[in-house]
Design a protein around this motif. Structure first.
Motif, mmCIF file in Angstrom:
data_model
loop_
_atom_site.group_PDB
_atom_site.id
_atom_site.type_symbol
_atom_site.label_atom_id
_atom_site.label_comp_id
_atom_site.label_asym_id
_atom_site.label_seq_id
_atom_site.Cartn_x
_atom_site.Cartn_y
_atom_site.Cartn_z
ATOM 1 N N ALA A 47 76.706 64.737 -1.226
ATOM 2 C CA ALA A 47 75.369 64.313 -1.652
ATOM 3 C C ALA A 47 75.351 62.914 -2.255
ATOM 4 O O ALA A 47 74.299 62.268 -2.296
ATOM 5 N N GLY A 48 76.498 62.447 -2.767
ATOM 6 C CA GLY A 48 76.531 61.131 -3.387
ATOM 7 C C GLY A 48 76.416 61.164 -4.892
ATOM 8 O O GLY A 48 76.163 60.135 -5.516
ATOM 9 N N THR A 49 76.624 62.333 -5.503
ATOM 10 C CA THR A 49 76.623 62.426 -6.965
ATOM 11 C C THR A 49 78.037 62.362 -7.533
ATOM 12 O O THR A 49 78.209 62.324 -8.746
ATOM 13 N N PRO A 73 72.599 58.513 -3.051
ATOM 14 C CA PRO A 73 72.101 59.795 -2.551
ATOM 15 C C PRO A 73 70.841 59.691 -1.696
ATOM 16 O O PRO A 73 70.737 60.342 -0.647
ATOM 17 N N HIS A 74 69.873 58.858 -2.102
ATOM 18 C CA HIS A 74 68.604 58.808 -1.384
ATOM 19 C C HIS A 74 68.739 58.176 -0.005
ATOM 20 O O HIS A 74 67.825 58.291 0.818
ATOM 21 N N ARG A 76 71.266 58.900 2.204
ATOM 22 C CA ARG A 76 72.198 59.666 3.043
ATOM 23 C C ARG A 76 71.512 60.661 3.982
ATOM 24 O O ARG A 76 72.171 61.261 4.819
#
Length: 356
Positions: A47-49, A73-74, A76
């Motif tokens: 997710a990219g967190t 995250p936004h 991906r």
């Protein structure tokens, strides 16, 4: 051939996680393991967190994390459905579902059309004008699923999405998820502890323990021939992992278990597994007469009801956990309690031996 929906080869040292896994396009992967195994870290890497200290993450063929690369995250095109729906309380249902497309620049009317389509897909089109506070738990989670699908993500992450629902609502949403995923060719990662979720949704399974992949394969392979303790518990079988000492025998700790080889072994020695059902196990106070092939001394660690039977859980001297399902009448005759020493007996014909 399409690029994988997700490819992770990354390390997060502060969490003691080193992971390598792939989710092919159009497949649903169940990510399993005990608490603290690293499942949330894998979701975060996707997710990219969570940033990897080493390695790379690819989403739909695009490198989104790695040396010199970072996509937030936004950017991906990944959607998350978690235990709580987390709907925006100041918006009605339609606006909640349309929020994702609108955030990507889709015009309002077109975004509303997408939202109505996704609500219909999850059986919630009648809720479009309803305010969030008027939704039941099951309805809110259906809306959350529609919202996750609305931006047309490359990958859907499902973090125990049914665990907060009652049994009936969970069963209904499980079927909605099955249709939304398996009937559409969407790719997803499902974190769950529920065997029913795995059976209904997953094409493939990865089992994590202590931040490492310890087992992976198709759902049928992992449940049919588990090669990890967690996989065996999920499949409901006893499992002893050790070294093959004959084509039909495995040594695990101090125990040698004999069984039937399911296939010609790859080698006369090497890692192997012995698996058998708790229902095939008899419990005795002392070793029975005759010459049973498999007599396993254990100390009883727990008793629990399993429908009309009682599951006797025990542990061998070398730490292997085993279980036997017996009738209450048999248990009352044996007068077995937690802490007692007993022997478990299983016929060799009930044991499957396979390469591990």
């Amino acid at each position: 051939m399409s690029a994988p929906a997700l490819s992770v080869r990354a390390a997060v040292p502060e969490r003691d996680v080193e992971i390598e896994l792939t989710v092919p396009a159009g497949r649903v992967l169940a990510l399993l393991g005990p608490n603290g195994a690293g499942k949330s870290t894998v979701l975060g890497l996707a997710a990219g967190t969570v940033r990897p200290a080493d390695g790379e993450v690819h989403v739909a063929g695009r490198r989104v994390a790695g040396e010199g690369a970072w996509v937030p995250p936004h950017g991906r095109r990944i959607s998350l459905l978690a235990q709580e729906p987390l709907l925006l309380p100041h918006l009605d249902v339609l606006a909640n579902v349309a929020f994702g497309p609108r955030a990507r620049g889709v015009a309002r009317r077109a975004a509303d059309e997408v939202a109505r389509t996704r609500l219909a897909e999850v059986g919630a089109e009648a809720l479009a004008e309803r305010r969030v506070h008027r939704l039941s738990g099951g309805q809110a989670q259906r809306v959350a699923l529609a919202r996750a699908l609305a931006p047309d993500p490359h990958l859907l992450l499902l973090d125990e999405p049914l665990s907060a629902l009652d049994v009936d609502a969970a069963a209904q949403l499980r079927q909605v998820l099955r249709a939304a995923l398996r009937g559409s060719g969407r790719a997803a990662v499902v974190v769950t502890h529920d065997l029913l979720d795995v059976l209904a949704l997953a094409d493939d399974v990865v089992v994590l323990e202590a931040g490492r992949v310890v087992e992976q394969g198709t759902t049928a392979e992992v449940l049919g021939r588990p090669r990890s303790g967690f996989g065996a518990r999920l499949a409901g079988v006893n499992l002893l992992l050790g070294e093959r000492v004959a084509a039909d025998a495995v040594r695990a700790g101090d125990e040698v278990v004999h069984g039937l080889a399911s296939a010609q072994p790859a080698a006369r020695t090497g890692r192997a597994a012995a698996a058998f059902s708790p229902r095939a196990v008899a419990v005795h106070r002392t070793a029975p007469g005759g010459s049973p092939r498999n007599v396993l001394p254990v100390r009883v660690t727990g008793l629990e009801q399993q429908g009309a039977l009682v599951r006797v859980r025990g542990e061998t001297a070398s730490g292997t956990r085993l279980a036997a399902d017996v009738t209450p009448a048999s248990l009352s005759v044996l007068r077995v309690g937690v802490g007692d020493d007993v022997v478990l007996v299983v016929k060799a014909a009930e044991v499957e031996i396979y390469d591990a």
